[in-house]
Motif scaffolding. Structure first.
Motif, PDB file in Angstrom:
ATOM      1  N   PHE A  72      40.446  33.576  30.966  1.00 36.08           N
ATOM      2  CA  PHE A  72      40.736  32.504  31.925  1.00 36.08           C
ATOM      3  C   PHE A  72      40.254  32.893  33.325  1.00 36.08           C
ATOM      4  O   PHE A  72      40.725  33.867  33.916  1.00 36.08           O
ATOM      5  N   LYS A  73      39.320  32.116  33.838  1.00 39.10           N
ATOM      6  CA  LYS A  73      38.678  32.409  35.114  1.00 39.10           C
ATOM      7  C   LYS A  73      39.689  32.444  36.260  1.00 39.10           C
ATOM      8  O   LYS A  73      39.523  33.194  37.220  1.00 39.10           O
ATOM      9  N   GLN A  74      40.724  31.635  36.155  1.00 42.69           N
ATOM     10  CA  GLN A  74      41.736  31.547  37.207  1.00 42.69           C
ATOM     11  C   GLN A  74      42.464  32.879  37.413  1.00 42.69           C
ATOM     12  O   GLN A  74      43.030  33.121  38.480  1.00 42.69           O
ATOM     13  N   LEU A  75      42.451  33.744  36.392  1.00 42.06           N
ATOM     14  CA  LEU A  75      43.172  35.010  36.452  1.00 42.06           C
ATOM     15  C   LEU A  75      42.299  36.169  36.921  1.00 42.06           C
ATOM     16  O   LEU A  75      42.750  37.317  36.928  1.00 42.06           O
ATOM     17  N   HIS A  76      41.058  35.884  37.310  1.00 43.22           N
ATOM     18  CA  HIS A  76      40.139  36.941  37.725  1.00 43.22           C
ATOM     19  C   HIS A  76      40.384  37.315  39.186  1.00 43.22           C
ATOM     20  O   HIS A  76      39.655  36.923  40.095  1.00 43.22           O
ATOM     21  N   THR A  77      41.441  38.096  39.396  1.00 48.34           N
ATOM     22  CA  THR A  77      41.790  38.594  40.728  1.00 48.34           C
ATOM     23  C   THR A  77      41.867  40.114  40.680  1.00 48.34           C
ATOM     24  O   THR A  77      42.028  40.699  39.589  1.00 48.34           O
ATOM     25  N   PRO A  78      41.760  40.797  41.830  1.00 46.50           N
ATOM     26  CA  PRO A  78      41.854  42.270  41.822  1.00 46.50           C
ATOM     27  C   PRO A  78      43.139  42.780  41.174  1.00 46.50           C
ATOM     28  O   PRO A  78      43.108  43.729  40.384  1.00 46.50           O
ATOM     29  N   THR A  79      44.271  42.147  41.492  1.00 50.28           N
ATOM     30  CA  THR A  79      45.546  42.581  40.909  1.00 50.28           C
ATOM     31  C   THR A  79      45.519  42.464  39.394  1.00 50.28           C
ATOM     32  O   THR A  79      45.926  43.382  38.672  1.00 50.28           O
ATOM     33  N   ASN A  80      45.032  41.325  38.902  1.00 50.14           N
ATOM     34  CA  ASN A  80      45.028  41.100  37.454  1.00 50.14           C
ATOM     35  C   ASN A  80      44.040  42.007  36.735  1.00 50.14           C
ATOM     36  O   ASN A  80      44.250  42.353  35.567  1.00 50.14           O
ATOM     37  N   PHE A  81      42.953  42.405  37.405  1.00 48.68           N
ATOM     38  CA  PHE A  81      42.028  43.347  36.771  1.00 48.68           C
ATOM     39  C   PHE A  81      42.694  44.717  36.586  1.00 48.68           C
ATOM     40  O   PHE A  81      42.442  45.413  35.596  1.00 48.68           O
ATOM     41  N   LEU A  82      43.537  45.094  37.538  1.00 48.15           N
ATOM     42  CA  LEU A  82      44.304  46.333  37.379  1.00 48.15           C
ATOM     43  C   LEU A  82      45.301  46.205  36.232  1.00 48.15           C
ATOM     44  O   LEU A  82      45.463  47.136  35.431  1.00 48.15           O
ATOM     45  N   ILE A  83      45.961  45.039  36.139  1.00 51.14           N
ATOM     46  CA  ILE A  83      46.904  44.794  35.037  1.00 51.14           C
ATOM     47  C   ILE A  83      46.164  44.765  33.705  1.00 51.14           C
ATOM     48  O   ILE A  83      46.660  45.280  32.694  1.00 51.14           O
ATOM     49  N   LEU A  84      44.957  44.193  33.700  1.00 51.10           N
ATOM     50  CA  LEU A  84      44.131  44.157  32.488  1.00 51.10           C
ATOM     51  C   LEU A  84      43.836  45.571  31.998  1.00 51.10           C
ATOM     52  O   LEU A  84      43.998  45.876  30.801  1.00 51.10           O
ATOM     53  N   SER A  85      43.417  46.441  32.903  1.00 49.60           N
ATOM     54  CA  SER A  85      43.106  47.822  32.513  1.00 49.60           C
ATOM     55  C   SER A  85      44.352  48.550  32.030  1.00 49.60           C
ATOM     56  O   SER A  85      44.290  49.350  31.077  1.00 49.60           O
TER      57      SER A  85
ATOM     58  N   LEU B 172      46.387  40.373  56.227  1.00 54.20           N
ATOM     59  CA  LEU B 172      45.130  40.029  56.899  1.00 54.20           C
ATOM     60  C   LEU B 172      43.991  40.968  56.490  1.00 54.20           C
ATOM     61  O   LEU B 172      42.818  40.608  56.602  1.00 54.20           O
ATOM     62  N   HIS B 173      44.344  42.162  56.042  1.00 53.85           N
ATOM     63  CA  HIS B 173      43.323  43.137  55.638  1.00 53.85           C
ATOM     64  C   HIS B 173      43.145  43.188  54.121  1.00 53.85           C
ATOM     65  O   HIS B 173      42.283  43.926  53.637  1.00 53.85           O
ATOM     66  N   TYR B 174      43.944  42.407  53.376  1.00 53.34           N
ATOM     67  CA  TYR B 174      43.938  42.525  51.908  1.00 53.34           C
ATOM     68  C   TYR B 174      42.565  42.222  51.321  1.00 53.34           C
ATOM     69  O   TYR B 174      42.055  42.977  50.494  1.00 53.34           O
ATOM     70  N   CYS B 175      41.961  41.111  51.744  1.00 50.25           N
ATOM     71  CA  CYS B 175      40.686  40.695  51.146  1.00 50.25           C
ATOM     72  C   CYS B 175      39.560  41.685  51.421  1.00 50.25           C
ATOM     73  O   CYS B 175      38.630  41.818  50.623  1.00 50.25           O
ATOM     74  N   SER B 176      39.649  42.390  52.541  1.00 49.79           N
ATOM     75  CA  SER B 176      38.608  43.366  52.870  1.00 49.79           C
ATOM     76  C   SER B 176      38.879  44.733  52.243  1.00 49.79           C
ATOM     77  O   SER B 176      37.953  45.516  52.007  1.00 49.79           O
ATOM     78  N   LYS B 177      40.161  45.030  51.985  1.00 49.48           N
ATOM     79  CA  LYS B 177      40.517  46.329  51.417  1.00 49.48           C
ATOM     80  C   LYS B 177      40.464  46.342  49.888  1.00 49.48           C
ATOM     81  O   LYS B 177      39.963  47.290  49.285  1.00 49.48           O
ATOM     82  N   MET B 178      41.011  45.308  49.250  1.00 54.12           N
ATOM     83  CA  MET B 178      41.097  45.284  47.781  1.00 54.12           C
ATOM     84  C   MET B 178      40.026  44.373  47.215  1.00 54.12           C
ATOM     85  O   MET B 178      40.282  43.281  46.701  1.00 54.12           O
ATOM     86  N   THR B 179      38.790  44.815  47.320  1.00 52.96           N
ATOM     87  CA  THR B 179      37.653  44.071  46.771  1.00 52.96           C
ATOM     88  C   THR B 179      37.398  44.526  45.331  1.00 52.96           C
ATOM     89  O   THR B 179      37.943  45.544  44.881  1.00 52.96           O
ATOM     90  N   ILE B 180      36.566  43.786  44.624  1.00 50.24           N
ATOM     91  CA  ILE B 180      36.235  44.160  43.243  1.00 50.24           C
ATOM     92  C   ILE B 180      35.593  45.545  43.161  1.00 50.24           C
ATOM     93  O   ILE B 180      35.947  46.347  42.287  1.00 50.24           O
ATOM     94  N   PRO B 181      34.634  45.903  44.045  1.00 48.02           N
ATOM     95  CA  PRO B 181      34.091  47.277  44.007  1.00 48.02           C
ATOM     96  C   PRO B 181      35.166  48.352  44.214  1.00 48.02           C
ATOM     97  O   PRO B 181      35.127  49.413  43.579  1.00 48.02           O
ATOM     98  N   VAL B 182      36.128  48.078  45.114  1.00 47.73           N
ATOM     99  CA  VAL B 182      37.221  49.032  45.333  1.00 47.73           C
ATOM    100  C   VAL B 182      38.057  49.178  44.074  1.00 47.73           C
ATOM    101  O   VAL B 182      38.436  50.292  43.676  1.00 47.73           O
ATOM    102  N   VAL B 183      38.348  48.056  43.408  1.00 45.28           N
ATOM    103  CA  VAL B 183      39.121  48.086  42.164  1.00 45.28           C
ATOM    104  C   VAL B 183      38.377  48.880  41.097  1.00 45.28           C
ATOM    105  O   VAL B 183      38.985  49.673  40.358  1.00 45.28           O
ATOM    106  N   LYS B 184      37.067  48.713  41.022  1.00 49.45           N
ATOM    107  CA  LYS B 184      36.276  49.458  40.036  1.00 49.45           C
ATOM    108  C   LYS B 184      36.369  50.958  40.286  1.00 49.45           C
ATOM    109  O   LYS B 184      36.488  51.755  39.338  1.00 49.45           O
ATOM    110  N   ARG B 185      36.342  51.355  41.559  1.00 50.32           N
ATOM    111  CA  ARG B 185      36.463  52.790  41.875  1.00 50.32           C
ATOM    112  C   ARG B 185      37.860  53.309  41.539  1.00 50.32           C
ATOM    113  O   ARG B 185      38.010  54.439  41.049  1.00 50.32           O
ATOM    114  N   LEU B 186      38.869  52.492  41.808  1.00 49.61           N
ATOM    115  CA  LEU B 186      40.233  52.883  41.444  1.00 49.61           C
ATOM    116  C   LEU B 186      40.358  53.080  39.938  1.00 49.61           C
ATOM    117  O   LEU B 186      40.973  54.050  39.472  1.00 49.61           O
TER     118      LEU B 186
END
Length: 339
Positions: free
Chosen positions: A59-72, A137-151
């Motif tokens: 589901f495309k609607q669930l493609h968020t940084p938080t949910n990608f961490l939950i997915l892993s 205010l800093h969330y979108c710049s700090k928790m990006t998809i590339p950052v999640v991939k590195r985590l």
């Protein structure tokens, strides 16, 4: 002469067993009950986490940084249920390891890796929620998809290197008197951590990330209380987002709490056992290990209870609607949930 005496000592298995499986003292009824209970836990673990994996992936609607961490994290729990728990079930019920010494090491390495990987994932989720609520205010710049991939790379690679390195090098057993004899004579897949590596595992693999999580969630809930007092004076769009972030933090805080409750007794026993001359009864250690496994069983149940979107996604999966074209864009949230 010393070599001959050592060989005689190795061949003397009277204290450890003769390498063959002992006769199982449990009655047939007890074994059937244990197999039934553990099989049920494995079923929920495997299919519950598989449902979470499919839901977030599809589901495309669930493609968020938080949910990608939950997915892993769901992948971690799925692998534990699919590759680790079945073999541990046979060992626990039959009081014997039937699968050989090499596979014993592979099994324990994956077991240890997945346990530490889970707590690293929870730490990453805590960082994600910290930025979402405490620094929105800093969330979108700090928790990006590339950052999640590195985590995620860190969450998987460090536990894997640690677990396989320590287990296959047998560094965990350095200095343990009679361990070689125990391995040669026992039929139970024995793995015993010495004082150094037991302490290292507890501090680096459990206590430090746990303390970090508790500290972050303490800060999160302190800020959430301040938000709760001011929430009625905010514009509607900010009000809605704050409510959603607070609910997500609460749910993931419960997931964290369940993890600590389930795994602390096992990690603490690993820490204490070498200081108590390895006197922990095998049946107790086995029970504590399964108590830790049940954390992976609980996670999809927690998601199902607190996330209505997961219940809807599960319904669509069971009805086969995900095989319809373009269904991945379906809205999983009701109007009430988006407010």
């Amino acid at each position: 002469m010393a070599s001959f005496e050592a060989q005689q000592e190795v061949l003397d298995c009277s204290e450890y067993g003769n390498g063959s499986c002992p006769e199982n003292e449990r009655s047939l009824g007890v074994r059937v009950a244990m197999y039934s209970f553990m099989t049920g836990a494995i079923f929920i673990t495997v299919f519950g986490n598989l449902a979470m994996i499919v839901s977030i992936s599809y589901f495309k609607q669930l493609h968020t940084p938080t949910n990608f961490l939950i997915l892993s994290m769901a992948v971690t729990d799925f692998l534990l249920g699919f590759t680790i728990m079945p073999y541990s079930m046979v060992r626990s019920v039959e009081n014997c390891w039937y699968f050989g010494l090499t596979f014993c090491k592979i099994h324990y390495s994956f077991d240890l890796m997945l346990s530490i990987t889970s707590i690293f994932h929870l730490c990453s989720v805590a960082v994600d929620r910290f930025y979402a609520i405490c620094h929105p205010l800093h969330y979108c710049s700090k928790m990006t998809i590339p950052v999640v991939k590195r985590l995620l790379l860190v969450c998987w690679s460090l536990p894997g290197a640690f677990a396989f390195g320590v287990v296959f090098s047998e560094a965990y057993a350095d200095g343990i008197e009679g361990y070689d004899i125990l391995v040669a004579c026992s039929s139970s897949c024995p793995v015993m951590f010495n004082k150094l590596w037991g302490t290292t595992l507890f501090v680096a693999g459990f206590f430090t990330p746990s303390s970090m999580m508790v500290g972050l969630y303490g800060k999160i809930f302190a800020v959430s209380k301040k938000h709760a007092r001011a929430i009625d004076n905010l514009p509607e769009n900010q009000n809605s987002q704050m409510r959603k972030d607070k609910k997500a933090a609460k749910t993931l805080g419960i997931v964290m709490g369940v993890f600590l409750l389930c795994w602390f007794p096992c990690f603490f026993t690993i820490l204490l056992d070498p200081f108590l001359s390895f006197s922990t009864p095998a049946v107790l250690f086995d029970a504590l290990t399964w108590f830790g496994y049940f954390n992976s069983t609980c996670n999809p149940l927690i998601y199902g209870f607190f996330y209505p979107w997961f219940r809807r996604a599960l319904k669509y999966i069971l009805l086969g609607k995900i095989f319809s074209s373009h269904f991945h864009t379906t809205n999983l949230f009701t109007q009430k949930e988006t407010e």
